[in-house]
Motif scaffolding. Structure first.
Motif, mmCIF file in Angstrom:
data_model
loop_
_atom_site.group_PDB
_atom_site.id
_atom_site.type_symbol
_atom_site.label_atom_id
_atom_site.label_comp_id
_atom_site.label_asym_id
_atom_site.label_seq_id
_atom_site.Cartn_x
_atom_site.Cartn_y
_atom_site.Cartn_z
ATOM 1 N N ALA A 207 0.866 -1.181 0.000
ATOM 2 C CA ALA A 207 0.000 0.000 0.000
ATOM 3 C C ALA A 207 0.898 1.226 0.000
ATOM 4 O O ALA A 207 2.085 1.139 0.326
ATOM 5 N N THR B 230 4.758 3.415 -4.130
ATOM 6 C CA THR B 230 4.773 2.034 -3.638
ATOM 7 C C THR B 230 6.130 1.348 -3.720
ATOM 8 O O THR B 230 6.368 0.381 -3.009
ATOM 9 N N TRP C 61 -3.414 -9.000 1.704
ATOM 10 C CA TRP C 61 -3.800 -7.806 0.966
ATOM 11 C C TRP C 61 -4.810 -6.983 1.770
ATOM 12 O O TRP C 61 -5.557 -7.532 2.600
ATOM 13 N N TYR D 279 -0.372 5.718 -6.288
ATOM 14 C CA TYR D 279 -0.092 4.346 -6.719
ATOM 15 C C TYR D 279 0.726 4.295 -8.003
ATOM 16 O O TYR D 279 0.841 3.249 -8.636
ATOM 17 N N TRP E 63 -2.687 -3.898 -6.264
ATOM 18 C CA TRP E 63 -2.968 -2.858 -5.280
ATOM 19 C C TRP E 63 -4.424 -2.428 -5.460
ATOM 20 O O TRP E 63 -4.852 -2.151 -6.587
#
Length: 463
Positions: A70, A299, A85, A294, A367
């Motif tokens: 994350a 990340t 996750w 992201y 993700w």
């Protein structure tokens, strides 16, 4: 005579058991807070000074494609400790998932969970059940009290995501010490005291999770002179540089304590960060954006594994590895076979042989972020949000972003476009379809909550 023989045999059994326990490897996770992918010398920074970390990681293998599961603190740490996750544990962000102004949010985000459900048996609990002494030093962020989740000792951990101040009084971080002590220095001092208190008849698990180098950015005055005339490719924040350098120094104190105790050679070490560096504080070029995004800058993180005489030193690997992989890897390191099912894959055999099977090479990484996170900037091409509800997948060299508000897709080839500048979605329809199909299957398997409800407060700005 029979009674005496029984006593002798029992003594020998207990001695053998204690000896076997003491020979099992100790485990140290160094999880720096908000340290960007390029915020250490071994990752290419010419501005920040990290000689201790650089020397440490040379003793093992560095992963240039290391990832957090994350892009900000709480969910990343939950993933590391559970091996799951975010769709499993429900921690997607820090605080509420409805960040920013309601009028800017087209969709209603999934409600965020702020306290890790105790039903998840996390890494320290399994290690403790298997004879390990367990300690957390620094940032916990998962609940009010980490001692309820398998840690024997807690040095400064709470629900706090950052201290009110690194200088006393620390405000929301409760830790007694000299009234002049910089918080990371106090934490490492108490950690050394903890290590000295341990007997060598059982292995230990130390989760060293310093609050640094998270905001507030508060300089270490004694180190400012080092950076007076330095700066490199957007890395110019001298106060932040002293925080990085001070954390490097503290890791040196920790390593020295392990050496003096005679346990360093039998300690398996992971060095990493919980997410990308904070845009505006540091710079991750050529990666795009930073913490909370992201794109790769949010990340991708520094990552290294060190284990003397087991992992060949001085190696570099481009194998994509995520902090979800720590849990099963450490189970293999500790020789534990009975533990909960996790989403990560063990890299234990790869670390020892440098040979990866198809499972590691070909696996997709996912993700999922059904939330909003304010703080957009030119790197995210969004002046309002760093993150809008969406999902990403990386498989091989390809990375796809899919955003729920407008169903838009971005496709990048990370081998030729590490900075994610050239969207190939229109030219590579087959690749888009392939990755979207994989993502849909994964969401179904992990019960990813959909984000489809419209927000009545939303005001369109594109009319």
């Amino acid at each position: 005579m029979t009674k005496n023989l029984s006593i002798i045999l029992l003594f020998l059994f207990c001695s053998t058991l204690l000896n076997a326990q003491s020979k099992r490897p100790n485990i140290l996770i160094i999880n720096i807070d908000d340290m960007g992918w390029k915020d250490a010398g071994f990752m290419g920074s010419k501005f920040y000074e990290t000689p201790v970390i650089d020397a440490l990681v040379k003793q093992g293998v560095v992963f240039t494609n290391g990832y957090a599961a994350a892009s900000n603190c709480a969910p990343s740490r939950a993933c590391l400790l559970t091996g799951l996750w975010p769709t499993r544990h429900g921690i997607y962000t820090v605080g509420t998932s409805a960040r920013g102004n309601s009028r800017d949010r087209k969709l209603i985000p999934v409600k965020n969970i702020e306290t890790l459900d105790p039903r998840f048996k996390i890494l320290p609990q399994v290690l403790k059940e298997n004879g390990y002494a367990t300690c957390i030093a620094g940032k916990w962020h998962m609940s009010d009290d980490p001692l309820q989740y398998g840690f024997d000792v807690n040095i400064g951990g709470s629900h706090a995501g950052s201290p009110g101040s690194y200088y006393p009084p620390y405000k929301n971080v409760k830790l007694e010490g000299p009234n002049t002590k910089y918080l990371p220095d106090l934490i490492v001092d108490k950690t050394v005291d903890y290590l000295k208190s341990l007997k060598n008849d059982k292995p230990f698990f130390l989760y060293y999770a310093s609050y640094a180098v998270h905001t507030p950015i508060q300089k270490v005055d004694s180190l400012m002179y080092k950076f007076a005339n330095k700066g490199d490719e957007g890395q110019t924040n001298k106060a932040y540089a002293t925080m990085v350098n001070n954390e490097d120094r503290n890791i040196g104190v920790l390593v020295k304590a392990l050496e003096e105790k005679g346990v360093l050679e039998n300690t398996f070490i992971i060095f990493t960060s919980d997410n990308g560096g904070l845009n505006g504080v540091t710079h991750q070029h050529p990666l795009r954006a930073g913490k909370g995004s992201y794109f790769e800058g949010g990340t991708r993180v520094p990552l290294a594994f060190i284990w003397k005489d087991k992992i060949k030193p001085g190696k570099t690997s481009d194998l994509p590895v995520t902090n979800l992989d720590f849990y099963p890897t450490l189970m293999d390191v500790a020789g534990i076979t009975n533990y909960p099912q996790v989403d990560g894959e063990s890299v234990y055999n790869y670390l020892l042989t440098q040979k990866a099977g198809e499972t590691l090479i070909d696996r997709p990484l996912y993700w999922y972020f059904p939330i909003y996170l304010e703080g957009g900037n030119k790197e995210t091409n969004d002046p309002i949000f760093r993150t809008r509800p969406g999902e990403t997948i990386r498989k091989g060299d390809w990375k796809l972003h899919h955003y729920f508000e407008d169903n838009s897709v971005q496709l990048y080839n990370l081998k030729t476009d590490l900075g994610e500048k050239f969207n190939l979605a229109a030219k590579k329809a087959d690749k888009v379809k392939e990755l979207m199909t994989l993502m849909q299957i994964w969401k179904s398997k992990t019960y990813a909550p959909p984000v489809t409800d419209l927000n009545k407060d939303y005001i369109r700005t594109d009319k």
